[in-house]
Scaffold this active site. Structure first.
Site, PDB file in Angstrom:
ATOM      1  N   ALA A  99      23.837  23.438  39.352  1.00 21.62           N
ATOM      2  CA  ALA A  99      24.252  24.606  39.342  1.00 21.62           C
ATOM      3  C   ALA A  99      23.999  25.331  38.054  1.00 21.62           C
ATOM      4  O   ALA A  99      24.116  24.630  36.605  1.00 21.62           O
ATOM      5  CB  ALA A  99      25.844  24.257  39.731  1.00 21.62           C
ATOM      6  N   GLU A 104      38.617  21.361  42.416  1.00 23.13           N
ATOM      7  CA  GLU A 104      37.180  21.539  42.278  1.00 23.13           C
ATOM      8  C   GLU A 104      37.030  20.097  42.935  1.00 23.13           C
ATOM      9  O   GLU A 104      37.714  19.000  42.263  1.00 23.13           O
ATOM     10  CB  GLU A 104      36.821  21.468  41.127  1.00 23.13           C
ATOM     11  CG  GLU A 104      36.663  23.115  40.349  1.00 23.13           C
ATOM     12  CD  GLU A 104      35.756  23.549  41.400  1.00 23.13           C
ATOM     13  OE1 GLU A 104      34.669  23.359  42.120  1.00 23.13           O
ATOM     14  OE2 GLU A 104      35.472  25.126  41.461  1.00 23.13           O
ATOM     15  N   ALA A 131      38.173  15.270  35.154  1.00 28.63           N
ATOM     16  CA  ALA A 131      37.665  13.737  36.134  1.00 28.63           C
ATOM     17  C   ALA A 131      36.765  12.706  35.637  1.00 28.63           C
ATOM     18  O   ALA A 131      36.158  13.276  34.227  1.00 28.63           O
ATOM     19  CB  ALA A 131      36.812  13.610  37.235  1.00 28.63           C
ATOM     20  N   PHE A 132      36.793  12.020  35.220  1.00 31.28           N
ATOM     21  CA  PHE A 132      35.622  10.716  34.684  1.00 31.28           C
ATOM     22  C   PHE A 132      34.291  11.413  34.079  1.00 31.28           C
ATOM     23  O   PHE A 132      33.534  10.853  33.777  1.00 31.28           O
ATOM     24  CB  PHE A 132      35.740   9.776  34.915  1.00 31.28           C
ATOM     25  CG  PHE A 132      34.797   8.744  36.384  1.00 31.28           C
ATOM     26  CD1 PHE A 132      33.308   8.785  36.087  1.00 31.28           C
ATOM     27  CD2 PHE A 132      35.589   9.214  37.616  1.00 31.28           C
ATOM     28  CE1 PHE A 132      33.077   8.443  37.270  1.00 31.28           C
ATOM     29  CE2 PHE A 132      34.812   8.985  38.349  1.00 31.28           C
ATOM     30  CZ  PHE A 132      33.093   8.237  38.410  1.00 31.28           C
ATOM     31  N   GLU A 156      32.685  10.602  52.427  1.00 34.73           N
ATOM     32  CA  GLU A 156      32.539  10.515  50.480  1.00 34.73           C
ATOM     33  C   GLU A 156      32.303   9.851  49.906  1.00 34.73           C
ATOM     34  O   GLU A 156      33.728   9.026  49.659  1.00 34.73           O
ATOM     35  CB  GLU A 156      32.561  11.552  49.617  1.00 34.73           C
ATOM     36  CG  GLU A 156      32.225  12.017  48.373  1.00 34.73           C
ATOM     37  CD  GLU A 156      32.983  13.045  47.322  1.00 34.73           C
ATOM     38  OE1 GLU A 156      32.476  13.172  46.577  1.00 34.73           O
ATOM     39  OE2 GLU A 156      34.421  13.142  47.598  1.00 34.73           O
ATOM     40  N   GLY A 191      38.349  16.725  40.889  1.00 34.15           N
ATOM     41  CA  GLY A 191      39.123  15.080  41.495  1.00 34.15           C
ATOM     42  C   GLY A 191      38.660  14.612  42.730  1.00 34.15           C
ATOM     43  O   GLY A 191      37.886  15.082  43.511  1.00 34.15           O
TER      44      GLY A 191
END
EC number: 1.2.1.3
Length: 540
Positions: free
Chosen positions: A491, A297, A194-195, A428, A275
């Site tokens: 993390a 993820e 993802a970006f 979200e 994503g």
């Protein structure tokens, strides 16, 4: 030394079917690009040009749409990329699988040596790559450099792993027999990222999957293609220096069609996808249809719970980064701050004061803590969400506005007064908005933490050890990441990263996540002259 190690294992790979190689294109009618500005001459040190081929299968090519990458800090064009098309994807898959015949034959420690060199090559370009992440994605420079450092660290981790992953030798119930587990690579691994993290998630997959003996096909986000190209050029240089096929790591830029092509192709046994939850659901369905493996993820609606015995100073310091860092564009960003009623007003007051001290500006500038959103679409999502929260009775404690300046800047925003189950709180939104919720008991707060669809990251601030073990236990947080007295972001690579429920269940980076990139065989060896059956069965 490394070159000598691998020269004997190299075979020349044919490129079939033939495909037109990339040719430079010139578009004089288009506006000037940042890469042409002497201020950004450093981009060429990463091998980037005005026009860049967007697919790599051992050679560079691209026959898809010509797109432009933009800087979110000012919405100025950086450089152009010719994306890959379905034919280029076929080239990547074909040559990636052919390279696997060479790579899988190398002993794991030798693969680890190559990955060590990859980490070293990335380390040499650490600041340049970090600046590129900042320029193209929009996160502040320390975070951009830190993201590349994470890739370097995972390479170091994977070097050690290359001498450590192993199965078990198990006791057999049959005399003269040995029962053991054997782990082998699965082949070509597809990685779609993802970006918001255009480098690190690929690195988590790449370093670990490589030492396991797999080859890679990477599709980065369409809006951060220059990061994908620059990283791939570094990987290419290391493989070529070791006389290995550079198609061990192929790459393709492009949109939805390319992503769908990767998820549907049976020659890619594992697809790792980072994503949104809706997109991840579609990936999971398509990969499962063909009985492939997926590593997901996805999103997070993360909460920090502030118990009545919490250290308020630590809470405020943690929440500022967790809520406003990366302009709210981390999957681990804190979206909900669940505060005990006795501390509610004090923390809001202190958090507002801290927000007022956040330095906003060009993320490449020194001292800046908060940059732009990645896209204009994200700005619209911010505006719509703030309006929706107000319609539902939310009170804007801080922010809520789009900033009147070039680029995609919005104010970091704090909203109070909403119910824990309000629709906007349960969802979200990938922007810097945190909802303040007032709770009476820790049990109530844990229930609120767990009631959302996602289960990525969570944190509890407390000084009571009994609360700690409740939070970590069966009736505590249901997230994949369960923190105490630290924020939801940040993390470490040594632990497996990932979440539960709609977050997808995937695990990347440390612990035993390497197992996802391998297939396990239970092997029985009979070294006797008898043929006893298990369970004492007689068939004579």
């Amino acid at each position: 030394m490394a070159s000598a190690i691998f020269r004997c294992g190299f075979r020349t790979l044919s490129v079939f079917p033939k495909r037109t190689l990339y040719l430079n294109r010139h578009y004089s009618a288009m506006s000037s690009l940042l890469i042409e500005d002497p201020k950004y001459a450093w981009l060429k040190q990463l091998g980037l040009e005005v026009d860049n081929p967007g697919a790599f299968w051992g050679s560079w090519g691209g026959n898809g749409e010509v797109t432009t990458s933009y800087c979110p800090a000012n919405n100025k064009p950086i450089a152009r990329v010719t994306q890959g098309d379905e034919g280029d994807l076929e080239m990547c898959i074909y040559n990636g699988k052919a390279a696997w015949d060479v790579w899988a034959d190398l002993p794991a420690p030798q693969r680890g040596e190559v990955v060590r060199q990859l980490g070293h090559a990335l380390r040499e370009k650490l600041e340049l790559l970090g600046k590129l992440v900042t320029l193209e994605m929009g996160k502040i420079l320390p975070e951009g450099i830190g993201e590349v450092q994470e890739y370097v660290d995972v390479c170091d981790y994977a070097v050690g792993l290359s001498r450590m992953f192993a199965g078990q030798v198990l006791p057999s119930e049959r005399p003269g027999h040995i029962l053991l587990e054997q782990w082998n690579p699965i082949g070509l691994v597809g990685v779609i990222t993802a970006f918001n993290f255009p480098v690190a998630p690929f690195g988590w997959n790449n370093a670990v999957a490589l030492v396991c003996g797999n080859t890679m096909l990477w599709k980065g986000a369409p809006t951060t293609p220059l990061c994908s190209i620059a990283v791939t050029k570094i990987l290419q240089s290391v493989f070529e220096a070791n006389k290995l096929p550079p198609a061990i790591c192929t790459m393709i830029t492009g949109g939805t069609k390319i992503g769908i092509g990767i998820t549907k192709d049976k020659r890619i046994p594992l697809v790792s996808f980072t994503g949104s939850c809706p997109a991840g659901n579609k990936v999971a369905v398509e990969v499962t249809k063909r009985f492939g493996k997926h590593l997901l993820e996805l999103g997070g609606n993360n909460a920090i719970i502030v118990n009545e015995d919490a250290d308020v100073d630590m809470v405020v310091r943690s929440a500022v980064f967790a809520c406003a860092g990366t302009a709210g564009q981390r999957c681990t960003t804190t979206r909900r701050l669940i505060i005990h009623e006795s501390l509610h007003d004090e923390i809001i007051y202190r958090l507002k004061k801290a927000y007022g001290q956040i330095k906003i500006g060009d993320p490449l500038d020194s001292g800046i803590l908060y940059g732009p959103l990645h896209s204009k679409e994200a700005v619209e999502a911010f505006k719509n969400t703030v309006a929706e929260a107000q319609d539902l009775g939310g009170k804007i404690e801080y922010g809520g506005n789009v900033l009147d300046r070039p680029g995609n800047y919005v104010e970091p925003t704090i909203i109070s007064g909403l119910e824990h189950d309000a629709s906007v709180v349960q969802r979200e939104t990938f922007v810097p908005i945190v909802y303040i919720l007032k709770m009476k008991t820790l049990d109530e707060a844990i229930a609120w933490n767990n009631e959302v669809d996602q289960g990525l990251s969570s944190s509890l601030f407390t000084k009571d050890v009994s609360n700690v073990f409740l939070w970590m236990g069966a009736k505590g947080s249901d997230c994949g990441i369960v923190n105490v007295n630290i924020p939801t972001s940040g993390a470490e690579i040594g632990g497996a990263f990932g979440g539960n429920k709609h977050t997808g269940g995937g695990r990347e980076s440390g612990s035993d996540s390497w197992k996802q990139y391998m297939r396990r065989s239970t092997c029985t060896i009979n070294y006797s002259k008898d043929l006893p059956l298990a369970q004492g069965i007689k068939f004579e």
